[in-house]
Design a protein around this motif. Structure first.
Motif, PDB file in Angstrom:
ATOM      1  N   UNK A   1      -7.547 -11.776   1.364  1.00 39.55           N
ATOM      2  CA  UNK A   1      -8.353 -10.725   0.738  1.00 39.55           C
ATOM      3  C   UNK A   1      -8.176  -9.397   1.484  1.00 39.55           C
ATOM      4  N   UNK A   2      -7.875  -8.323   0.742  1.00 45.67           N
ATOM      5  CA  UNK A   2      -7.686  -7.008   1.338  1.00 45.67           C
ATOM      6  C   UNK A   2      -6.272  -6.717   1.775  1.00 45.67           C
ATOM      7  N   UNK A   3      -5.371  -7.682   1.614  1.00 45.36           N
ATOM      8  CA  UNK A   3      -3.988  -7.470   2.055  1.00 45.36           C
ATOM      9  C   UNK A   3      -3.237  -6.597   1.061  1.00 45.36           C
ATOM     10  N   UNK A   4      -2.232  -5.889   1.563  1.00 49.09           N
ATOM     11  CA  UNK A   4      -1.352  -5.056   0.738  1.00 49.09           C
ATOM     12  C   UNK A   4       0.082  -5.364   1.147  1.00 49.09           C
ATOM     13  N   UNK A   5       0.902  -5.770   0.179  1.00 49.21           N
ATOM     14  CA  UNK A   5       2.254  -6.252   0.462  1.00 49.21           C
ATOM     15  C   UNK A   5       3.258  -5.431  -0.336  1.00 49.21           C
ATOM     16  N   UNK A   6       4.351  -5.039   0.326  1.00 53.91           N
ATOM     17  CA  UNK A   6       5.440  -4.325  -0.340  1.00 53.91           C
ATOM     18  C   UNK A   6       6.364  -5.339  -1.000  1.00 53.91           C
ATOM     19  N   UNK A   7       6.629  -5.141  -2.285  1.00 55.95           N
ATOM     20  CA  UNK A   7       7.260  -6.179  -3.089  1.00 55.95           C
ATOM     21  C   UNK A   7       8.480  -5.622  -3.818  1.00 55.95           C
TER      22      UNK A   7
ATOM     23  N   UNK B   1       7.106  -2.228  -5.736  1.00 57.07           N
ATOM     24  CA  UNK B   1       5.740  -2.551  -6.160  1.00 57.07           C
ATOM     25  C   UNK B   1       4.875  -2.757  -4.917  1.00 57.07           C
ATOM     26  N   UNK B   2       3.605  -2.386  -5.033  1.00 55.20           N
ATOM     27  CA  UNK B   2       2.624  -2.693  -3.993  1.00 55.20           C
ATOM     28  C   UNK B   2       1.651  -3.713  -4.555  1.00 55.20           C
ATOM     29  N   UNK B   3       1.546  -4.831  -3.847  1.00 57.79           N
ATOM     30  CA  UNK B   3       0.698  -5.952  -4.274  1.00 57.79           C
ATOM     31  C   UNK B   3      -0.574  -5.944  -3.436  1.00 57.79           C
ATOM     32  N   UNK B   4      -1.730  -5.955  -4.076  1.00 65.38           N
ATOM     33  CA  UNK B   4      -3.011  -5.879  -3.369  1.00 65.38           C
ATOM     34  C   UNK B   4      -3.922  -6.998  -3.878  1.00 65.38           C
TER      35      UNK B   4
ATOM     36  N   UNK C   1       5.095   7.418  -6.868  1.00 73.71           N
ATOM     37  CA  UNK C   1       4.022   8.333  -7.258  1.00 73.71           C
ATOM     38  C   UNK C   1       4.381   9.041  -8.561  1.00 73.71           C
ATOM     39  N   UNK C   2       3.401   9.219  -9.408  1.00 73.00           N
ATOM     40  CA  UNK C   2       3.619   9.866 -10.702  1.00 73.00           C
ATOM     41  C   UNK C   2       3.617  11.387 -10.609  1.00 73.00           C
ATOM     42  N   UNK C   3       3.545  11.910  -9.369  1.00 76.68           N
ATOM     43  CA  UNK C   3       3.643  13.361  -9.191  1.00 76.68           C
ATOM     44  C   UNK C   3       5.113  13.775  -9.087  1.00 76.68           C
ATOM     45  N   UNK C   4       5.740  13.511  -7.916  1.00 72.78           N
ATOM     46  CA  UNK C   4       7.158  13.836  -7.763  1.00 72.78           C
ATOM     47  C   UNK C   4       7.978  12.656  -7.253  1.00 72.78           C
ATOM     48  N   UNK C   5       7.408  11.451  -7.263  1.00 73.19           N
ATOM     49  CA  UNK C   5       8.197  10.267  -6.953  1.00 73.19           C
ATOM     50  C   UNK C   5       8.176   9.796  -5.520  1.00 73.19           C
ATOM     51  N   UNK C   6       7.296  10.295  -4.672  1.00 72.81           N
ATOM     52  CA  UNK C   6       7.211   9.808  -3.298  1.00 72.81           C
ATOM     53  C   UNK C   6       6.657   8.379  -3.282  1.00 72.81           C
ATOM     54  N   UNK C   7       6.938   7.595  -2.220  1.00 67.24           N
ATOM     55  CA  UNK C   7       6.404   6.237  -2.151  1.00 67.24           C
ATOM     56  C   UNK C   7       4.917   6.227  -1.811  1.00 67.24           C
ATOM     57  N   UNK C   8       4.127   5.614  -2.662  1.00 67.52           N
ATOM     58  CA  UNK C   8       2.686   5.484  -2.420  1.00 67.52           C
ATOM     59  C   UNK C   8       2.484   4.204  -1.624  1.00 67.52           C
ATOM     60  N   UNK C   9       2.262   4.325  -0.339  1.00 70.13           N
ATOM     61  CA  UNK C   9       2.260   3.133   0.504  1.00 70.13           C
ATOM     62  C   UNK C   9       1.081   3.053   1.472  1.00 70.13           C
ATOM     63  N   UNK C  10       0.143   4.004   1.421  1.00 71.23           N
ATOM     64  CA  UNK C  10      -0.991   3.983   2.347  1.00 71.23           C
ATOM     65  C   UNK C  10      -2.221   3.440   1.621  1.00 71.23           C
ATOM     66  N   UNK C  11      -2.664   2.278   2.041  1.00 74.50           N
ATOM     67  CA  UNK C  11      -3.781   1.614   1.372  1.00 74.50           C
ATOM     68  C   UNK C  11      -5.011   1.639   2.266  1.00 74.50           C
ATOM     69  N   UNK C  12      -6.116   2.190   1.739  1.00 80.43           N
ATOM     70  CA  UNK C  12      -7.389   2.214   2.459  1.00 80.43           C
ATOM     71  C   UNK C  12      -8.205   0.999   2.017  1.00 80.43           C
TER      72      UNK C  12
END
Length: 359
Positions: A225-231, A254-257, A285-296
């Motif tokens: 629970x609470x884990x975030x995995x790069x897939x 993909x980011x799996x949460x 990211x749907x803005x300019x394509x950067x990787x969204x990888x920081x999960x709070x």
């Protein structure tokens, strides 16, 4: 006027400084004169002047050669190949070419000003300036004097080599824009169509979700629970040294949460897109394509580090802050008979920046 029997006046008249006490004496301040002019070697020796001129235009021609090399490197090491070695060489040699081109212009210009241009000191008095005819005439004369002192009009080799170097230094930047142009081919008719390219990734129904970059498949029971995995898609790990690997990975990341099932807000048509609180969203990211990888973990927010767009993982990855224009696309997932997480299908909408969808 003080009286003769004034004690203060007597004290002032009889006062003498103590030994060792410094007394400030006010002297008039004189404006320092210019130091004596020292002639440079190039002013005294015509051979030294010719050598300095040759050095300057040689540096400018080196700049031209470096700019041409940067353009050649762009073609010799095509970044479109997708091979890591080509990408590294592309960045390295183009960067070295542009850096040398600009450095040679800078060094040449400095050497020109120090060794060749007029070295006579002069004093320019300040005065009020107004937009009069005399001011215009003075400005024209100043340009004429500058041309005479710099030798720009007389020294054709320096002038022509400088113009060539400046023009050539812009060419690599213009050539690099070629990478933004469409590159359709008979074998891949959609190669130059970003909308078509980003509308589909290599995810397919039944394809296993795997750890990035090992390619090890993921069991739903192993996610805490609470884990975030790069897939990545499992087959992608087997083509890491093949052409097109980076392009496919960039689209399919993909980011799996894992959350509590009751924390997830899902519309009726997406009830089966998650599995037991596990959700999968595109990392692009749907803005300019950067990787969204920081999960709070506490707020369940995904943060894009480039421009601080934030997405709510509990509510379809909707945008809650920042410049992104739409939610992150969700990958429908489930599990197979062995408990491994698999994709139900590809993304149902284009991944990446929203502006690619504009026609």
């Amino acid at each position: 006027m003080a009286h003769e029997d004034d004690p203060l006046e007597h004290e002032r008249a009889s006062w003498k400084p103590s030994p060792g006490l410094a007394v400030a004496v006010t002297d008039p301040v004189h404006t320092p004169e210019l130091p004596p002019h020292r002639a440079r070697m190039t002013d005294k020796d015509p051979a030294a002047m010719k050598a300095a001129v040759r050095t300057v235009y040689t540096l400018f021609y080196i700049s031209v050669a470096a700019s041409i090399w940067a353009i050649a490197a762009y073609m010799l090491f095509p970044i479109e190949s997708g091979r890591i070695i080509d990408i590294r060489h592309n960045n390295l040699f183009i960067g070295l070419g542009i850096a040398l081109a600009l450095l040679a212009i800078g060094i040449g210009a400095i050497h020109w000003s120090k060794a060749i241009m007029s070295d006579k000191e002069f004093v320019e008095p300040r005065h009020a300036t107004r937009g009069r005819d005399t001011t215009r005439e003075a400005a024209i004369q100043a340009f004429a004097d500058a041309n005479e002192e710099s030798g720009f009009g007389r020294r054709t080799m320096i002038r022509n080599s400088l113009i060539a170097a400046v023009v050539a230094s812009v060419a690599p930047g213009i050539v690099l824009f070629r990478g933004l142009a469409p590159h359709n081919s008979p074998t891949n008719p959609i190669a130059g169509d970003p909308v078509a390219l980003l509308s589909h990734t290599m995810w397919e129904e039944g394809m296993k979700l795997a750890h990035d970059p090992s390619g090890e498949p993921i069991r739903a029971a192993d996610l805490t629970l609470g884990s975030a995995v790069h897939v990545i898609p499992q087959p992608l790990s087997e083509m890491s040294h093949h052409d097109g690997y980076l392009e496919e990975k960039a689209k399919a990341l993909v980011l799996l949460v894992r959350l509590l099932p009751e924390q997830i807000t899902e519309p009726e048509d997406r009830k089966d897109w998650s599995y037991n609180g596990i959700v999968a969203y595109s990392k692009v990211c749907t803005h300019v394509g950067c990787p969204v990888a920081l999960y709070e973990q506490q707020t369940h927010h995904l943060l894009c580090p480039c421009h601080q767009s934030q997405f709510d993982v509990t509510d379809q990855a909707k945008v809650i802050f920042g410049p992104a224009a739409r939610p992150l696309p969700q990958l429908p997932i489930t599990v197979d008979d062995e408990g491994y997480l698999i994709a139900r299908s590809d993304f149902t909408e284009p991944v990446g920046p929203s502006f690619w969808e504009r026609h």
